[in-house]
Design an enzyme around this catalytic site. Structure first.
Site: not given
Lengths: 401, 277
Positions: B49, B60, B175
Site C-alpha cells: 500500500e 490519519d 480493509y
C-alpha cells in the site's frame, strides 16, 4: 431573481454537486446517528421551545437592527443598516449555533463536547455553552491562532475548557478542524463535535445554517417594521460562511434582494496571500464536503492569509458554492487594508468596534453605498464585536500596550 | 484476473495469509521509495500500500501525517507517485500495488485521467479514504473501466446494510479498520475483530485485511489467525522516521521479516489455521 421552492440540501446532503459526506467509514455511523437525532429534534416542539428560550434569555435575542445614520451620511449614498450580532452574549453570532448543538448533544446523552476554532469566537461560544449545560469541553486551536488571539484562549480557560494547541500543517483553523475530527472518531461514543461553521460533512452545513437562520428571520421582520420594506442588498463576510448563511437563507426566496458575500482578499488576490476560496478557488473535497477550495495544481490545500483569523480558511460552506454557481448570491473580496479602514470608520463614526471579520462586510458596503441613491438600503450583518482584535489592529498601527 | 485476485488465490492454495505494509510515497525521500518497495517485497510483503501524500490527512494519526508532511516538503505530487510505481514495475511485475490517499489530489488530476495513468503505471487497486460508498459510484465505474480494484474501508461501527453496500462495489480486498480512531492508535481487540470478519467475508465475497494497531510479530500473528491479510502502516513509518537514509531499507526489511514470521506462525507450517474464504 428568486429561487422558487428552495429546499436544499437533498436527502443525501447535496447542494447540487456540492456538500455530501466525504469522510472515512469510521465516521459514518456517528454522522448517521447525528442525522437521526437532529431530524427528531426538529420535530420536537419542546426542543424548539427550549432553543428559542435560550436565545431570548441567555443570548439576548432578538439582536437589534441599527441604522448607521452618521456613517451612511458621510458615505453619501445608500442607508446602511447593521444587524447587531455583536451584541449577543459572547460577542458574536457563533453562540446561536452552539446553543442549538449543545442542546442536541444533551438530548443525545453526550456529556463531552469538542470544537475547532480559528479566531477563538466559536471556541469561546462552545466553552460558554459547555459551562452553561455542565459539559466537559475541549477546544482545538492552531498554535499560530493561539498567538494571535491570546485573550480568547484565556477566556476559554476561564470558562473551564481545555484548549489544545495544534502544531501540524499551517497551525490555523483547517488544522484545528483536522485534529477535532480525529478526536471525534476516537471518542465518538461519548463526544459531540460542535462544528462552528456551515461546512463539514452532512448534516453539519444544513444544521448550522438552520440554527443561524434566526438572524435572517429577525432581520426580515425588523426591516419590515423599521423601513416598511426589505433591503436592496444583504452583505455578510464569508470565511466558512455561517453568519452569511444565517442571514442569507431566509432571504433566498425574497425577490429583489441581492445577497453579497465578502471574502478576505488578504494582501490582494494577486499576492497569493488571501483566503478568497469562492473568488479564486476551484471545486474539490476537504473536511467532509465538496466545495470551492484554495489549492495548488496537485490538489494540495493552500495555506491562506487574512488579517482576521476567523476568515483564514481555504474552504467555504457548500451552500455558498451552490448559491454562487446558480447565481442567487454574489461573492466579492476585500483586502486587509480595506477591512481595517472600515474598522476604524465604524469606531469613529458610530461608536461601534466591529470584529475584523465583519469589517470585511462593512468595507464592501462602504464601497457600494456611494454608488447608490440615498433611499437605497444595505443590510450588513455585523457578525461580531472587535474587542478581541484590538491587539492585531494596534500591532498594524505600530502601537504597543 | 487482477493481480490482487491472483495473489489471494495463490495464498489460499498455500494456506497462507497476506502481509500488506504501508509506506508514504516520497518519505523520507522520493529516491528511496522504490528501493524501499523492493526491500519490503524481499522481506515478505505480498501487496504494497503506497500512501499518496495529502496536506490534510484527516483520518490519519500524527505518525502518518508527519510522513505526508515530509513527502510534501519533497514536492511529491500524485503524478510523481504514479511515476514511482512505474519505476517499481520495471523490476517487479508480480507484487500488487494499492494507492491509498484522499479525494482532492485525485479530483484535481481528474478521475478519468488518474485511472488511466494509474493503470498504465501498473497500479492494481485504489483506496480513497474520504470516498465512502455513497460518494464513489462514478469513481468505482471509472476504476473498473481500467481494471483497477476499488478498495473500501469497513469499521466496527459499519452496519450490516453498509457491509452489503460495500460488497456490491469492492473488489481485491476490504480493509477492515480494527478499532475506533485514527491510524497509529494503540489497543487492538482481536476477539472483537474475530467476531466481525467471517460475517464481512460472507456478505461481500472479498478477502478481508485488517489494519490499525498492528505493531509486532505477536499482534500480526493474532490478526493473521482471523483475517485474510494483515496491514501494517504506522509501525513501519515510525521505523522510517527513526532511520538514517543509509540504513532505512535494511531496518524496514528487518521489521517486515519479523512481521512475516508472525503472520506465517499461525498459517502454513504454524498452527495451521485454515483459510476460511
Amino acid at each position: 431573481m428568486a429561487l422558487p421552492e428552495y429546499d436544499l440540501p437533498d436527502a443525501s446532503g447535496h447542494f447540487g454537486q456540492y456538500g455530501g459526506v466525504f469522510v472515512a467509514e469510521t465516521l459514518i455511523a456517528a454522522l448517521d446517528e447525528l442525522k437521526e437525532a437532529y431530524a427528531a429534534a426538529q420535530r420536537d416542539a419542546q426542543f424548539i421551545a427550549e432553543f428559542e428560550h435560550e436565545l431570548k434569555h441567555y443570548v439576548g435575542r432578538p439582536s437589534p437592527l441599527y441604522h448607521a445614520r452618521h456613517w451612511s451620511a458621510v458615505l453619501g449614498g445608500a442607508q446602511i443598516f447593521l444587524k447587531r450580532e455583536d451584541l449577543n452574549h459572547t460577542g458574536a453570532h457563533k453562540i446561536n449555533n452552539c446553543i442549538g448543538q449543545a442542546l442536541l448533544a444533551r438530548r443525545m446523552g453526550k456529556a463531552r463536547v469538542i470544537a475547532e476554532t480559528g479566531a477563538g469566537q466559536h471556541g469561546v461560544a462552545t466553552a460558554t455553552v459547555a459551562a452553561r449545560y455542565g459539559m466537559t469541553c475541549v477546544v482545538y486551536m492552531g498554535s499560530e491562532d493561539m498567538r494571535r488571539q491570546a485573550a480568547n484562549v484565556y477566556r476559554m480557560k476561564l470558562l473551564g475548557a481545555r484548549v489544545v494547541p495544534v502544531d501540524s500543517g499551517s497551525r490555523t483553523l483547517k488544522d484545528a478542524l483536522n485534529e477535532a475530527m480525529r478526536d471525534w472518531v476516537t471518542n465518538v461514543s461519548d463526544t459531540f463535535y460542535i462544528i462552528g461553521t456551515v461546512a463539514g460533512p452532512h448534516p453539519y452545513p444544513m444544521m448550522v445554517r438552520d440554527f443561524q437562520s434566526v438572524i435572517g428571520r429577525e432581520a426580515i421582520a425588523q426591516m419590515q417594521e423599521q423601513c416598511g420594506r426589505q433591503p436592496d442588498a444583504v452583505i455578510a463576510c464569508v470565511g466558512g460562511g455561517s453568519n452569511a448563511m444565517g442571514i442569507f437563507h431566509p432571504y433566498i426566496p425574497v425577490g429583489g434582494v441581492r445577497l453579497i458575500g465578502v471574502e478576505a482578499a488578504g494582501e490582494g488576490l494577486g499576492s497569493g496571500r488571501h483566503a478568497a476560496s469562492l473568488t479564486a478557488g476551484r471545486p474539490g473535497v476537504l473536511h467532509g464536503n465538496r466545495t470551492y477550495l484554495l489549492q495548488d495544481e496537485n490538489g494540495q490545500i493552500s495555506e491562506t492569509h487574512s488579517i482576521s483569523a476567523g476568515l483564514d480558511y481555504p474552504g467555504v460552506g457548500p451552500e455558498h458554492a451552490w448559491l454562487k454557481d446558480c447565481g442567487r448570491a454574489e461573492y466579492v473580496s476585500v483586502s486587509d487594508g480595506e477591512a481595517l479602514q472600515a474598522f476604524h470608520d465604524l469606531c469613529r463614526l458610530e461608536g461601534i468596534i466591529p470584529a475584523l471579520e465583519s469589517s470585511h462586510a462593512l468595507a464592501y458596503a462602504a464601497s457600494l453605498a456611494p454608488k447608490l441613491a440615498r433611499d437605497a438600503i444595505l443590510l450588513v450583518n455585523l457578525s461580531g464585536r472587535g474587542d478581541k482584535d484590538i491587539h492585531t489592529v494596534a500591532e498594524r498601527s505600530g502601537i504597543r500596550f | 484476473m487482477t493481480r490482487i485476485a491472483g495473489l489471494f488465490g495463490k495464498l489460499r492454495a498455500q494456506q497462507r495469509k497476506a502481509l500488506i505494509p504501508f509506506i508514504t510515497a516520497g518519505d523520507p525521500d522520493p529516491a528511496l521509495t522504490v528501493p524501499l518497495m523492493h526491500a519490503l517485497v524481499q522481506a515478505g510483503a505480498d501487496i504494497i500500500e503506497l500512501g499518496v501524500p495529502f496536506s490534510d490527512p484527516m483520518a490519519d494519526g500524527p505518525i502518518i501525517q508527519r510522513a505526508s508532511e515530509r513527502a510534501l516538503a519533497n514536492g511529491v505530487s500524485l503524478r510523481q507517485v504514479l511515476a514511482l510505481v512505474a519505476s517499481f514495475r520495471h523490476d517487479d511485475r508480480e507484487t500488487p500495488v494499492v494507492l491509498m490517499g484522499y479525494a482532492n489530489p485525485v479530483e484535481a488530476m481528474g478521475l478519468d485521467e488518474f485511472a488511466a495513468a494509474a493503470a498504465a503505471a501498473g497500479v492494481d487497486g485504489v483506496l480513497v479514504v474520504d470516498y465512502p460508498p455513497e460518494e464513489s459510484r462514478a469513481f468505482v465505474s471509472v476504476l473498473r473501466a481500467h481494471s483497477l480494484d476499488p478498495i473500501f474501508l469497513l469499521a466496527p461501527t459499519s452496519s450490516e446494510e453498509r457491509i452489503a453496500q460495500v460488497g456490491t462495489l469492492a473488489s481485491g480486498y476490504i480493509y477492515y479498520v480494527s478499532l475506533k480512531g485514527v491510524t497509529g492508535s494503540a489497543a487492538l481487540d482481536v476477539a472483537a475483530v474475530a467476531a466481525r470478519i467471517p460475517g464481512i467475508r460472507a456478505r461481500t465475497g472479498v478477502p478481508v485485511g485488517v489494519g490499525f494497531g498492528i505493531r509486532d510479530a505477536a499482534t500480526a500473528a493474532a490478526v493473521a489467525e482471523v483475517a485474510d491479510a494483515v496491514v501494517v502502516g504506522s509501525r513501519i513509518i515510525e521505523e522510517i522516521e527513526h532511520s538514517a537514509r543509509e540504513t532505512v531499507c535494511d531496518r524496514v526489511a528487518v521489521l517486515l521479516a519479523e512481521l512475516r514470521c508472525g503472520v506465517d506462525s499461525v498459517t502454513a507450517g504454524g498452527k495451521g489455521a485454515k483459510w476460511a474464504g
